[in-house]
Structures are given as structure tokens and as C-alpha cells.
Design an enzyme around this catalytic site. Structure first.
Site, PDB file in Angstrom:
ATOM      1  N   CYS A   1      34.321  43.454  46.212  1.00  0.00           N
ATOM      2  CA  CYS A   1      34.754  42.371  45.159  1.00  0.00           C
ATOM      3  C   CYS A   1      34.774  41.010  45.863  1.00  0.00           C
ATOM      4  O   CYS A   1      34.325  40.339  45.220  1.00  0.00           O
ATOM      5  CB  CYS A   1      36.195  42.832  44.718  1.00  0.00           C
TER       6      CYS A   1
ATOM      7  N   THR B   1      36.050  43.768  35.939  1.00  0.00           N
ATOM      8  CA  THR B   1      36.664  42.701  35.059  1.00  0.00           C
ATOM      9  C   THR B   1      36.666  43.200  33.452  1.00  0.00           C
ATOM     10  O   THR B   1      37.538  43.158  32.681  1.00  0.00           O
ATOM     11  CB  THR B   1      35.837  41.491  34.843  1.00  0.00           C
TER      12      THR B   1
ATOM     13  N   LYS C   1      46.454  56.550  40.521  1.00  0.00           N
ATOM     14  CA  LYS C   1      45.220  57.158  40.126  1.00  0.00           C
ATOM     15  C   LYS C   1      44.236  56.585  40.958  1.00  0.00           C
ATOM     16  O   LYS C   1      43.837  55.494  40.760  1.00  0.00           O
ATOM     17  CB  LYS C   1      44.916  57.032  38.505  1.00  0.00           C
TER      18      LYS C   1
ATOM     19  N   GLU D   1      42.936  43.116  39.979  1.00  0.00           N
ATOM     20  CA  GLU D   1      42.193  42.522  40.960  1.00  0.00           C
ATOM     21  C   GLU D   1      40.799  42.939  40.613  1.00  0.00           C
ATOM     22  O   GLU D   1      40.553  43.856  40.686  1.00  0.00           O
ATOM     23  CB  GLU D   1      42.568  43.221  42.439  1.00  0.00           C
TER      24      GLU D   1
ATOM     25  N   GLU E   1      28.237  39.851  38.694  1.00  0.00           N
ATOM     26  CA  GLU E   1      28.738  40.623  39.911  1.00  0.00           C
ATOM     27  C   GLU E   1      27.576  41.920  39.913  1.00  0.00           C
ATOM     28  O   GLU E   1      27.788  42.625  39.377  1.00  0.00           O
ATOM     29  CB  GLU E   1      30.201  41.024  39.909  1.00  0.00           C
TER      30      GLU E   1
END
Ligand code: TXE
Length: 492
Positions: free
Chosen positions: A285, A231, A176, A251, A386
């Protein structure tokens, strides 16, 4: 407007519901294509097709390893043939500049298929030196149906990273792509079809995270889930994967430190700092979003960095002169602006950027100026969370131990870099940094040959390299007793 179909059981089909969602150009908000809005019914069909291909055909048999290698190589070759076309699709869909998609992403996708083609015939177990009259050996076997969920920031790369190793190891797959950028995966599906991948071996379903991703992660017929994304969603995926204890690779996010010592090659380090944070508009990332500078070079470095940042040309992703495109969505742009506002309100010194560009030609796009803040300490929100945008925090340090302490002081552990001419210091730092990747005098270098994946809350498991094949296989032990003696037993 182009209307896509998903790829299930070797056929291009509409979603069961017949519904679509739209793919939008982040540069001008133009609707580019209609993408099937799948639901659990489509996922079930895709998983059933993958299960049949795994269990009812000889796809996973070791005797097919050369065929698998040839097919993967052909996919790589076809991607190379279509570089221009694929790069344009990717740039329109994601807002990535054509220089990035054409010179980096699409090439790397082809490299990935070719790399795993080479590995497909080399997957083996080992003979174990058991201290007995016996032959003990392991078999490394495929898992079955694998599921994979990709993010929107490197769409064609994630299609390759998730598909190629799964197939090399003899699995079948349901993939997906991210809802915001599904087009390149569906273009690659055309290549799968063209090279003659057996039906059901790869299935591509498109749709929302909850409606499709979650169903895939929960599915009891799926043996493994590989996820790239935030996350927060990684946690949800892991909970869903617990339903049948599927193997998981996550990841996730990062807040990577890029550490420059006084003795570094300044020009190279400035170039790398710019690349580290502004490549793909910071939507990486592994972005080097915390720049740690030793005090002796601080002023000079910052001066050069700011000067060069001001020259970065924002523009149409299809223009070869553009060096940064728009953010993926208005929502993403808004979130980044909120972080910038936080920085301004909380006493961080803004060195450059800090708003939406004034250029009226960019007003329809989700642009953000490349932004640099000076950070007085690493506890600040902008140094801990982030941002996923072109926002850099610069921190000053005095000693190696202070740099190390700052580098490791985040919940994440994805990537890092150390810039120094002192090999001993570089290696000391490389050992002590808690991250899955340490670059020495380099930033952002990713290759299919090397494992990619994080420590701490950046996730676990690896994409790429030989190591990732461990994620797509399981080990069986076979013990063959060769003894002629009586069977040793406690029971008369
Ligand atoms: O990511 P998500 P989004 C960060 C970045 C960004 C934020 C949100 O900060 O602003 O995440 O972006 C699927 N079960 N990163 O919303 O939600 C989803 O459809 C199963 C960092 O795009 O993590 C997509 O295919 N799947 C990151 C994929 O998960 C679900 C890269 C990633 O989406 C799901 C991307 C669910 N419940 C965003 N919900 C990085 N560090 O690389 C969503 N998905």
C-alpha cells in the site's frame, strides 16, 4: 496436503458448512492446503465466543493488564522461535521472497506483539483541571468485541497489527485474514493456543470477503472494525459498519510520491527508489509508485535506476537469491499487465520491463518484469491509480512548488518521501505533503513505535504506535463533586 481448521472459542474447528477452499502457491499454482470456508454461522459463533470472553471473564479488567502483557510477550517470543517455519509458510502462500518473510515480516510481527506487551500496562486516563470543587478524571476503557479484516500482501504482519493492540487494550477479537493467504494467521492461532490465551479472546475465521468480512463488519455485537485492503472495499466496509455505528479504522490504497531533489545522496536514493517500488513486487500500500526527480539529476538517476532494475533476479520465493517473487494471483498479474499495456498504448516511454519474463522456469508463476515508465504528466492513469504491482512511473520536476503540486495531486495520501540535504526544504515539504507518512532520506521504514495510516482516500485511523490504542479504547468521563455547598439549580 495440509488441512487447516479455524480457531473459535479456544478450539480448532471445521467450518459449520464443512466446506473448504484451497490455498495455492503463486509460484507454481500447486495447491498447498485446504482452508475452512466459513459463513455467517461461523462468524456468529466467533462473535458470541468473543462476547462471552469479554463480558463473562475478567480478561478486560485493568487488574489483568500484566497478564495481558505477559501473554503478548510470549506470543512474540514464540513467533521468534518459529521464524523459519512461519517464513516458509508465508513465502509459499503469498509468493513473497524468503528474504522478505524471514528477515522482515516475521520479525516485525514478533516486534509488534512485544511492543504492545510493553504498552498493555500503560493505558490510562487523565485528571482534568476543572475550575470547580471537584475531581474530574477520564477512564480509557476497552470497546468490547473488535472485528478485523486483513489483506493478502503482508499476512502475518496484519495478524499482528490487528491482534496485538486490540488485546493490549483488553478487547476480544474476531480476525478474518485474506482468503488468498490465511495460513500464517492460522499458524499464529496455534501460538495463541500454546501460550494459553483464554478461550474466546481471539477467534480466527477464514473465508470470503462477502461471506465473512461483510458479516463481521455488519455484526451488531461487534464494536469496532479495522480493515486493510482496497479503497473500494473500504467504502463497502464503512457502509456495513454504519449498521450499528461501529468505530472504524481503514487502511487503504496509495499512490505515494518519492521525491528526489538535485542535492540528494544519489546512491542511497536510487537504492530506496528500487526498494520503494519493487519490495513485495510492488504489492505494498505504501509503494513509492511515483518517482519525482528534479531535472538536474534526472538523466543520471534514471540511468542508474534502470541499470539496477535490470539486475533484479526474479525467481522461486524460497530461493535466497531471488529478489522478486510472483504476483499473488493470475488475476492480479493480468490487471497489472493491462496497466502496462495502457502505458504502452498511450505514449508513455517504457524504460525497462513491460511484460511477462521469458525465462521458461518462471512460466508457471504469476511473474511480471520490474517495469519503469517515463510519465509526461501526473494526470495519466498510471500516475493516478494504484496498480499494486512492480510498475513505476517517473516524473520530472523543476521547482519545489512544482514537486509539491504533483505530490499532492492524487486522491490518495498514504506515504511519501523527500530526498535532500537541505533540512529546511525537507521540513517545508514534510509539512505541506498531504499524507499520513513522510520519510526524509528514507523509504518504506515502518515500525511498531510510529503510527501508520493515511490521509484522504487512503483511509483514516492508525495502525501501530500509542495512537492506535485510541482506536481500540473509548473514553469515559467521571466527575466527582466535592462541594459542601447547596446544589445550584434553576428550580425552586
Ligand atoms: O482486496 P480487497 P483484493 C488492492 C489491489 C488489489 C485490489 C483487490 O489493487 O488488486 O485491491 O485485491 C476482504 N466486506 N489492494 O480483492 O478486496 C477480503 O476478503 C468485507 C490494496 O484482495 O480489498 C480481504 O480479507 N470484507 C490493498 C480484504 O477484504 C471484504 C491491499 C481485502 O480485500 C469484502 C489489498 C466485503 N464486501 C488489495 N470484500 C492495500 N492498499 O494495502 C473483500 N473483503
Amino acid at each position: 496436503m495440509q488441512e487447516y481448521q479455524q480457531y473459535i472459542n479456544g478450539e480448532f474447528v471445521d467450518s459449520v458448512s464443512g466446506e473448504f477452499f484451497e490455498s495455492q502457491n503463486p509460484f507454481n499454482q500447486e495447491v498447498l492446503a485446504k482452508i475452512p470456508a466459513s459463513t455467517s454461522e461461523d462468524v456468529n459463533l466467533a462473535v458470541a465466543a468473543a462476547k462471552e470472553a469479554f463480558e463473562e471473564t475478567d480478561w478486560s479488567d485493568v487488574r489483568q493488564s500484566q497478564t495481558r502483557a505477559q501473554l503478548l510477550r510470549s506470543i512474540g517470543a514464540q513467533i521468534r522461535e518459529k521464524i523459519d517455519e512461519l517464513a516458509e509458510v508465508e513465502s509459499l502462500d503469498s509468493g513473497k521472497t524468503i528474504t522478505e518473510t524471514q528477515l522482515v515480516d516475521v520479525h516485525y510481527a514478533a516486534d509488534t506483539f512485544e511492543y504492545f506487551a510493553d504498552l498493555a500496562t500503560q493505558i490510562s486516563g487523565e485528571v482534568l483541571p476543572v475550575p470547580a470543587e471537584a475531581l474530574d478524571f477520564t477512564l480509557r476503557e476497552p470497546l468490547g468485541v473488535c472485528g478485523a479484516i486483513g489483506a493478502w500482501n503482508f499476512p502475518i504482519l496484519f495478524t499482528a497489527w490487528k491482534t496485538a493492540p486490540a488485546l493490549a487494550a483488553g478487547n476480544t477479537l474476531v480476525y478474518k485474514p485474506a482468503q488468498l493467504t490465511s495460513r500464517s494467521a492460522l499458524e499464529v492461532a496455534k501460538i495463541f493456543d500454546q501460550v494459553g490465551l483464554p478461550k474466546g479472546v481471539v477467534n480466527i475465521v477464514t473465508g470470503s470477503g462477502r461471506g465473512v468480512g461483510q458479516v463481521l463488519a455488519e455484526h451488531h455485537q461487534v464494536a469496532k472494525i479495522s480493515f486493510t485492503g482496497s479503497t473500494e472495499v473500504g467504502r463497502t466496509v464503512l457502509k456495513a459498519a454504519a449498521s450499528n455505528l461501529k468505530k472504524s479504522t481503514l487502511e487503504l490504497g496509495g499512490k505515494s510520491p518519492n521525491i528526489v531533489f538535485n542535492d540528494a545522496d544519489l546512491d542511497r536514493a536510487v537504492s530506496a527508489a528500487l526498494t520503494g517500488i519493487f519490495f513485495n513486487g510492488g504489492q505494498c500500500c505504501i509503494a513509492g509508485s511515483r518517482l519525482l526527480l528534479q531535472e538536474g539529476i534526472y538523466d543520471k538517476f534514471v540511468e542508474q535506476l534502470v541499470e539496477r532494475t535490470k539486475k533484479i533476479k526474479l525467481g522461486d520465493p524460497l530461493d535466497w537469491d531471488s529478489r522478486m517473487g510472483p504476483m499473488i494471483t493470475r488475476k492480479q498479474q493480468q490487471q497489472i499487465l493491462e496497466y502496462i499495456e495502457w502505458g504502452k498504448q498511450n505514449g508513455m516511454k517504457l524504460l525497462t520491463g513491460g511484460s511477462i519474463p521469458k525465462n521458461p522456469e518462471l512460466s508457471q508463476g504469476n511473474f511480471i518484469e520490474p517495469t519503469i515508465f517515463e510519465a509526461s504528466n501526473n494526470d495519466l492513469k498510471l500516475c493516478q491509480e494504484e496498480i499494486f504491482g512492480p510498475v513505476l512511473s517517473v516524473l520530472k520536476f523543476k521547482t519545489e512548488s512544482e514537486a509539491l503540486q504533483i505530490a499532492n495531486d492524487t486522491p490518495f495520501g498514504l506515504a511519501s518521501a523527500v530526498w535532500t540535504q537541505d533540512i529546511k526544504r525537507a521540513l517545508r515539504m514534510a509539512k505541506k505533503i498531504k499524507a499520513g507518512q513522510v520519510w526524509v532520506n528514507q523509504y518504506l521504514m515502518i515500525s511498531p513505535f510510529a503510527p501508520h495510516g493515511g490521509y484522504k482516500q487512503s483511509g483514516y485511523g492508525k495502525d501501530l504506535s500509542r495512537h492506535c490504542l485510541e482506536e481500540y479504547t473509548q473514553i469515559k468521563n467521571v466527575y466527582v463533586d466535592l462541594s459542601e455547598e447547596e446544589f445550584l439549580t434553576l428550580y425552586e
